[in-house]
Every structure is written in C-alpha cells, then in structure tokens.
Design an enzyme around this catalytic site. Structure first.
Site, PDB file in Angstrom:
ATOM      1  N   GLU A  45       0.876  -1.168   0.000  1.00 19.31           N
ATOM      2  CA  GLU A  45       0.000   0.000   0.000  1.00 19.31           C
ATOM      3  C   GLU A  45       0.911   1.214   0.000  1.00 19.31           C
ATOM      4  OE1 GLU A  45      -3.433   2.499   2.405  1.00 19.31           O
ATOM      5  OE2 GLU A  45      -2.411   0.869   3.444  1.00 19.31           O
ATOM      6  N   ASP A  70       5.160   4.704   3.535  1.00 23.82           N
ATOM      7  CA  ASP A  70       4.897   6.135   3.690  1.00 23.82           C
ATOM      8  C   ASP A  70       6.107   6.766   4.358  1.00 23.82           C
ATOM      9  OD1 ASP A  70       3.650   8.759   4.329  1.00 23.82           O
ATOM     10  OD2 ASP A  70       1.785   7.742   3.844  1.00 23.82           O
ATOM     11  N   ASP A 119      -2.172  12.029  -2.264  1.00 19.74           N
ATOM     12  CA  ASP A 119      -2.196  13.451  -2.604  1.00 19.74           C
ATOM     13  C   ASP A 119      -2.323  13.543  -4.123  1.00 19.74           C
ATOM     14  OD1 ASP A 119      -1.639  16.116  -3.207  1.00 19.74           O
ATOM     15  OD2 ASP A 119      -0.106  16.297  -1.659  1.00 19.74           O
ATOM     16  N   ASP A 155     -10.846   9.922  -4.304  1.00 15.24           N
ATOM     17  CA  ASP A 155     -12.018  10.797  -4.400  1.00 15.24           C
ATOM     18  C   ASP A 155     -11.774  11.917  -5.399  1.00 15.24           C
ATOM     19  OD1 ASP A 155     -10.062  11.971  -2.520  1.00 15.24           O
ATOM     20  OD2 ASP A 155     -11.538  13.595  -2.435  1.00 15.24           O
ATOM     21  N   THR A 195     -11.226   4.217   4.572  1.00 14.67           N
ATOM     22  CA  THR A 195     -10.315   4.967   5.431  1.00 14.67           C
ATOM     23  C   THR A 195     -11.098   6.068   6.145  1.00 14.67           C
ATOM     24  OG1 THR A 195      -9.756   6.624   3.764  1.00 14.67           O
ATOM     25  CG2 THR A 195      -8.457   4.593   3.764  1.00 14.67           C
ATOM     26  N   TYR A 197     -10.674   9.278   6.003  1.00 13.52           N
ATOM     27  CA  TYR A 197     -11.033  10.369   5.103  1.00 13.52           C
ATOM     28  C   TYR A 197     -12.092   9.955   4.090  1.00 13.52           C
ATOM     29  CZ  TYR A 197      -7.245  13.062   7.098  1.00 13.52           C
ATOM     30  OH  TYR A 197      -6.445  13.753   7.988  1.00 13.52           O
TER      31      TYR A 197
END
Length: 224
Positions: A45, A70, A119, A155, A195, A197
């Site tokens: 991921e 990350d 992002d 999104d 998630t 968000y």
C-alpha cells in the site's frame, strides 16, 4: 514538533514491524523469507498514511503479506501499533520516500500495489509527483510481477481521469474502471474498506473513483 509526535517517532523505533530508510534495504529480495518467514505473495500500500487499508487487508487475507509504505512516521505509528497489539504477523511498514521505493524491492518481488487516496498533486507543475505518473509506473515495473495489478482508489476526479489517460496512452490493460465505485459491479469486500477520510468524503456525497490495471504490456514510453 509536538510531544505526541516525538513519542510516536520514538515508539516506532521499537516496533519489529516497522523499517525506516536504509535499514529496509537489506530486505530487498528477502521480505517474504526474512521478515514474514513465509513464501506468501506481497502486497504494497503506497502512501499508506495510517495504514488503514494494509491493516484491514492483512486481517482479511492471512495468506498474503502486506507492507504499508509512507514517509510520515507519526501516521504509520497508528497502523503499526495496531498490528503489534493484535499480533498481526503478515503486516509490516516501510518508512521511506516513495520516490526511492525501487531501492527496497527486487524484481518480481511484489504481487500487487494499492494506492489509496494519495495526494492528487493537482498543479500541472507537480505532475511528476503523482503516484500514477509514468515515471512512477516505471519504478513499480522494476519489482512488480508481470501479471501484478495496480489499484488506485481516489475521491479526486482529476487524478482518476489523469490515470485513465496515462493507462490508455501507454496501452496498458485495465480490468476494472469506474467513477462511482459504490454503485458499481466492482464493489466487494476489499473495495468496501473505508479509510477515515473516505468516510468523510462519503458523508459529503463525494463519488469514489477506482481503476485496476497492470504493466504487463508496457511500451518503451515507461522509463525512469
């Protein structure tokens, strides 16, 4: 830096499921054998944030190994902490710059990639920072198995349309594609993972885009 962030950075240094920068390099080509102690498929991921997707997939699929990647250690802390507390052995985290990811995985070592709500880097000047930019795809190709698939869930309509255009321009095969995931035929147990968000986006009636594709017929346009 706040005390809570400092505490989290100090704590992840003690987790046996987190590797940072250079210390992850010795595992290149050896993740399954040396960290997970098995021969199971590896799923990444990328830009995992708190690792919510990797964590949930690790719970659902104990027969696979999951690695969240990350740079932000205070975010990785959450998923890593839960993994330690629950004793989830098929979950690990790698704290590095995504730009350097090819330095940490060997050819054909990774079976699948998930990119969940990254992002979108909407400015034209930051196109090369988008995780589906051809330069990034070229890096993934160095370690993703030929039949391995890349999943983007976002999104951001702009990033989704950009990715569709990249896939089509490069002549890459895609298997699933929708700009209305939760009203599509592709909605399943994995894609239903949400998630923090994403729940916020859905409360505001934001559509969720999804595309799954592979690099197995990549043209010479894919260069690092």
């Amino acid at each position: 830096m706040g005390k809570d962030k400092l505490r989290k950075f100090a704590e992840i240094d003690t987790f046996d499921n987190v590797y940072q920068m250079e210390e992850g390099k010795p595992l290149k080509g050896k993740w399954a054998a040396d960290h997970f102690n098995n021969n199971n498929p590896i799923v990444l991921e990328l830009a995992c944030g708190k690792g919510e997707y990797a964590l949930q997939m690790a719970r659902l699929f104990p027969e696979k190994n999951f690695i969240g990647v990350d740079l932000k250690g205070n975010r990785i802390w959450r998923g890593a902490r839960t993994g330690v507390d629950e004793g989830i052995k098929n979950l690990a985290f790698l704290r590095i710059q995504i730009e350097d990811v090819m330095d940490y995985f060997a050819a054909d070592e990774v079976d699948e990639i998930w990119i969940t709500f990254p992002d979108p880097q909407p400015q034209d000047s930051r196109e090369k920072k988008r995780l589906t930019f051809p330069g990034f795809l070229a890096k993934y190709k160095t370690f993703l198995k030929p039949e391995g698939r890349i999943n983007l869930k976002t999104d951001n309509d702009g990033l989704y349309l950009y990715t569709v255009e990249v896939v089509e321009n490069l002549g890459l095969p895609y298997y699933k594609k929708t700009d209305q995931l939760y009203n599509s035929e592709f909605y399943d147990e994995v894609l239903s993972i949400k998630t923090h968000y994403e729940r916020i986006y859905l409360k505001h009636n934001k559509n969720i885009n999804y595309i799954q594709f592979s690099l197995d017929s990549t043209s010479d346009q894919l260069t690092i």
